[in-house]
Design a protein around this motif. Structure first.
Motif, PDB file in Angstrom:
ATOM      1  N   ARG A   1       0.850  -1.199   0.000  1.00 29.57           N
ATOM      2  CA  ARG A   1       0.000   0.000   0.000  1.00 29.57           C
ATOM      3  C   ARG A   1       0.874   1.232   0.000  1.00 29.57           C
ATOM      4  NH1 ARG A   1      -4.343  -1.590   4.670  1.00 29.57           N
ATOM      5  NH2 ARG A   1      -4.875   0.607   4.449  1.00 29.57           N
TER       6      ARG A   1
ATOM      7  N   TRP B   1       1.162   5.446  -0.288  1.00 25.26           N
ATOM      8  CA  TRP B   1       0.505   6.747  -0.227  1.00 25.26           C
ATOM      9  C   TRP B   1       0.633   7.431  -1.586  1.00 25.26           C
ATOM     10  CZ3 TRP B   1       1.998  11.763  -1.172  1.00 25.26           C
ATOM     11  CH2 TRP B   1       1.171  12.761  -0.682  1.00 25.26           C
TER      12      TRP B   1
ATOM     13  N   TRP C   1      -2.565   6.771  -3.063  1.00 27.03           N
ATOM     14  CA  TRP C   1      -3.700   6.069  -3.678  1.00 27.03           C
ATOM     15  C   TRP C   1      -3.973   4.730  -3.024  1.00 27.03           C
ATOM     16  CZ3 TRP C   1      -5.227  10.175  -5.707  1.00 27.03           C
ATOM     17  CH2 TRP C   1      -4.383  11.015  -6.422  1.00 27.03           C
ATOM     18  N   GLU C   2      -2.905   4.023  -2.602  1.00 25.95           N
ATOM     19  CA  GLU C   2      -3.027   2.652  -2.093  1.00 25.95           C
ATOM     20  C   GLU C   2      -3.844   1.817  -3.084  1.00 25.95           C
ATOM     21  OE1 GLU C   2      -3.952   2.265   2.023  1.00 25.95           O
ATOM     22  OE2 GLU C   2      -2.426   3.721   2.623  1.00 25.95           O
ATOM     23  N   TYR C   3      -3.576   2.054  -4.363  1.00 25.87           N
ATOM     24  CA  TYR C   3      -4.342   1.366  -5.389  1.00 25.87           C
ATOM     25  C   TYR C   3      -3.532   1.277  -6.674  1.00 25.87           C
ATOM     26  CZ  TYR C   3      -7.855   0.169  -8.774  1.00 25.87           C
ATOM     27  OH  TYR C   3      -8.525  -0.472  -9.767  1.00 25.87           O
TER      28      TYR C   3
ATOM     29  N   TYR D   1     -15.794   5.200 -11.281  1.00 24.67           N
ATOM     30  CA  TYR D   1     -15.954   6.185 -10.215  1.00 24.67           C
ATOM     31  C   TYR D   1     -16.952   7.283 -10.588  1.00 24.67           C
ATOM     32  CZ  TYR D   1     -11.616   4.235  -8.188  1.00 24.67           C
ATOM     33  OH  TYR D   1     -10.651   3.417  -7.644  1.00 24.67           O
TER      34      TYR D   1
ATOM     35  N   ARG E   1     -11.796  -1.023  -1.668  1.00 28.86           N
ATOM     36  CA  ARG E   1     -10.485  -0.371  -1.741  1.00 28.86           C
ATOM     37  C   ARG E   1      -9.925  -0.274  -0.324  1.00 28.86           C
ATOM     38  NH1 ARG E   1     -10.993  -1.308  -6.452  1.00 28.86           N
ATOM     39  NH2 ARG E   1     -11.332   0.203  -8.127  1.00 28.86           N
ATOM     40  N   TYR E   2      -8.637   0.013  -0.219  1.00 24.53           N
ATOM     41  CA  TYR E   2      -8.097   0.340   1.090  1.00 24.53           C
ATOM     42  C   TYR E   2      -8.738   1.648   1.543  1.00 24.53           C
ATOM     43  CZ  TYR E   2      -4.477  -3.219   0.248  1.00 24.53           C
ATOM     44  OH  TYR E   2      -3.814  -4.387  -0.003  1.00 24.53           O
TER      45      TYR E   2
ATOM     46  N   HIS F   1      -9.003   5.779  -0.120  1.00 25.97           N
ATOM     47  CA  HIS F   1      -8.930   5.936  -1.575  1.00 25.97           C
ATOM     48  C   HIS F   1     -10.197   6.605  -2.127  1.00 25.97           C
ATOM     49  CE1 HIS F   1      -7.757   4.877  -5.701  1.00 25.97           C
ATOM     50  NE2 HIS F   1      -9.018   4.576  -5.884  1.00 25.97           N
TER      51      HIS F   1
ATOM     52  N   TRP G   1      -0.745   4.295 -11.364  1.00 30.56           N
ATOM     53  CA  TRP G   1      -1.699   3.213 -11.096  1.00 30.56           C
ATOM     54  C   TRP G   1      -1.330   1.917 -11.822  1.00 30.56           C
ATOM     55  CZ3 TRP G   1      -7.278   5.755 -11.252  1.00 30.56           C
ATOM     56  CH2 TRP G   1      -7.420   6.557 -10.103  1.00 30.56           C
TER      57      TRP G   1
END
Lengths: 381, 381
Positions: free
Chosen positions: B157, B159, B161-163, B176, B234-235, B238, B277
């Motif tokens: 994970r 920072w 976005w953790e995505y 989204y 998601r985490y 996000h 991403w």
């Protein structure tokens, strides 16, 4: 009857002119290129004489001020230095808040030789922040630390920014990207923009978040204090969003290829943010500032602190930003005109803070106008 | 010896072909236009025969599949429908994960008339999610509620976005912004995208955040359950950032004037996000999914739940996303080939979930390949 002229009829200049025009025995003119700005300023106070003039032309400024006893500056920052020089050449006392990027103090010798006193950065921060920092230093035997916390904020907090700006988004974003210079161990050191966020409690306001900004300006040179820092205040959470946008590249000035066109992401961001960060007509703002000076005094550690929590003036229909900026300048201008302050050269306001009488007189004048700095002294440890 | 062909040699298609090629008595071909995709798939499993072919041409697909007993589809979504029709016209059984925007079930009559069985949306979600939802409904006397929670996430994970996305940022952003259709009180209702964020605990993963997405697809029509919802995971945090970017206008498709040029903010955002991403080569991902079906059974309220927590396969050097998507399709394909599933028409996987033996067989096949769904039944209240 004495005559004063204010250069620049924006929000701050018009408040400045209106305040001066209320003084008995003072005739006040306001100069600006835009007829609508002059119109608006006169609607604020009908004692003001509007003068349409191109203030980007220093020769025009020279001609213009020749007829006046006192000049105040409230110009866009890029016009500040040339205007200062023109006023010095004209030999007039000058109080200015133009926030120029260049080093105004470089004209100190010239002003001294001409025998004119010019006080620059004469608003709230820079301005009262410099003056009170110097006042705190003067009260101590040995100053160890100066901290200035300051923010202009909307009263109504709206998701997600909880922020509005009295100026262009690109200038705000500049604050969020320019490395900040602070003084640590007697040396100037550089911190990343938006760094060291810290939650701080303010009575009547709750928690605000501070972060490093490049705001010491002249103080880094004029005060001999080993540790000095200026931090900007926002409602909690705003800084994190700005860090995310910066990280994502939305503040980048690097041209980006998007399909057939090339754009700077910063320009896209500014265009999107502009409507979101602009105060509505009549929308209430506030100014919060805390100046803390710590050091040795009478055999122990002592802290001197001044707090400001100023709100939009419904009565004056003027933003807190414009009043807290314009009024110190208007008050210093009066002291220049009366000869109470006579200090040939170009100075930042810390040159006034060393003088207890001048400081008192200014704080008193501000308080009479509703801008109240609360002072307290504490013994530490 | 039976012959199978996989259409589309991307990450999912290549895993599908490699799994099928391990089956005794099955010759496997993989078709793609890009020689490098074929090369890469063959490096995954040398038993695969590469066929270079333009799969955007339905006539070419028709010719191509004529020689095979079984067809699998792993095409870009915009190629999905034409390929499906070409395979039906060729009279071949088809298992597909192409995630087409169009209504594939519209070709049901045509396939039924041709006597061919086609299972579309045959991946993880849509895919196993549909199948297990239908299984849960079949286990109950009266189903009251179906909830599908699903997310593909990076293991590490970072920072802010953790995505990361297994596909283009613009497609993620589409998720989204597109309003999400859910079923409530037996009616389809629309919720704003990114709405109703909720923190949910997952054993071994901690807290994840769910939000409404438009993912029910065929289930909204095929299952008769008064309350059905699909949410993406998601985490935590996000979603809030995505809501901020959307609010600020960074997802807008409305052209914006920036200096001399006009750009769609979404295109700028996609260009900035793409590198941030995108999974690095070999970077580990995970797939988390929870299907919950609640209703009346044996005189009380009962919950049937399946949980998946699948990780990147170091052994296979394959992402969890590709394996959890490709393997259900490859297993269903085998069942089509053997005749175990013979259901002329075009169906989504819920048509298989009503059959306990088929469901067991699929879950068993997935578990043998390391993709384990954990099932539990609980009595509620």
């Amino acid at each position: 009857m004495a005559k004063a002229i204010v250069l620049g009829g924006g929000m701050v200049g018009s408040v400045m002119a209106a305040d001066l025009a209320r003084e008995d025995g003072l005739e006040v003119s306001l100069a600006d290129l835009r007829p609508e700005a002059l119109e608006q300023a006169r609607s604020r106070c009908d004692g003001i004489t509007g003068v349409q003039a191109d203030l980007s032309d220093p020769a025009r400024i020279g001609e213009l001020v020749a007829d006046y006893d006192l000049v105040c500056g409230a110009l866009a920052s890029h016009l500040g230095l040339a205007a200062l020089e023109a006023v010095i050449d004209a030999g007039k006392p000058y109080a200015d808040i133009s926030f120029m990027a260049e080093d105004a103090l470089g004209l100190n010798e010239k002003a001294r030789a001409a025998g004119v006193t010019c006080i620059v950065d004469c608003g709230v921060a820079p301005g009262m922040s410099n003056l009170l920092a110097a006042r705190g230093v003067a009260l101590l035997e040995r100053a160890e630390r100066v901290e200035i916390l300051v923010g202009g904020l909307p009263v109504e907090r709206s998701w997600p920014w909880e922020y509005k700006a009295g100026f262009a988004p690109a200038d705000v974003i500049e604050e969020y990207t320019r490395p900040s210079r602070i003084v640590e161990g007697g040396e100037t050191v550089v911190r990343e923009a938006l760094s060291e966020p810290e939650l701080i409690e303010f009575e009547g306001l709750g928690s605000l978040e501070s972060f490093n900004t490049d705001g010491l300006r002249s103080l880094a040179e004029t005060l001999d204090v080993p540790c000095m820092i200026e931090k900007t205040l926002r409602y909690p959470g705003h800084i994190e969003l700005m860090r995310v946008l910066r990280h994502a590249g939305f503040f980048s000035k690097q041209p980006l290829q998007v399909g057939d066109v090339t754009v700077r992401p910063l320009d896209v961001t500014s265009a999107l943010m502009f409507p979101q960060w602009t105060y509505e007509e009549g929308e209430q703002d506030l100014t919060v500032m805390r100046i803390t000076v710590e050091g040795q005094q009478a055999g122990g550690r002592v802290m001197h602190r001044w707090d400001l929590d100023d709100r939009y003036s419904v009565e004056e229909q003027a933003t807190s930003m414009s009043r807290t900026t314009a009024l110190p300048c208007a008050l210093v201008a009066r002291m220049l005109l009366s000869g109470e302050i006579d200090l040939p050269g170009v100075h930042a306001p810390e040159a006034l803070g060393t003088n207890a009488t001048w400081t008192e007189s200014l704080l008193q004048g501000l308080a009479e106008r509703g801008v109240r700095y609360t002072y307290r002294e504490s013994r530490l440890g």
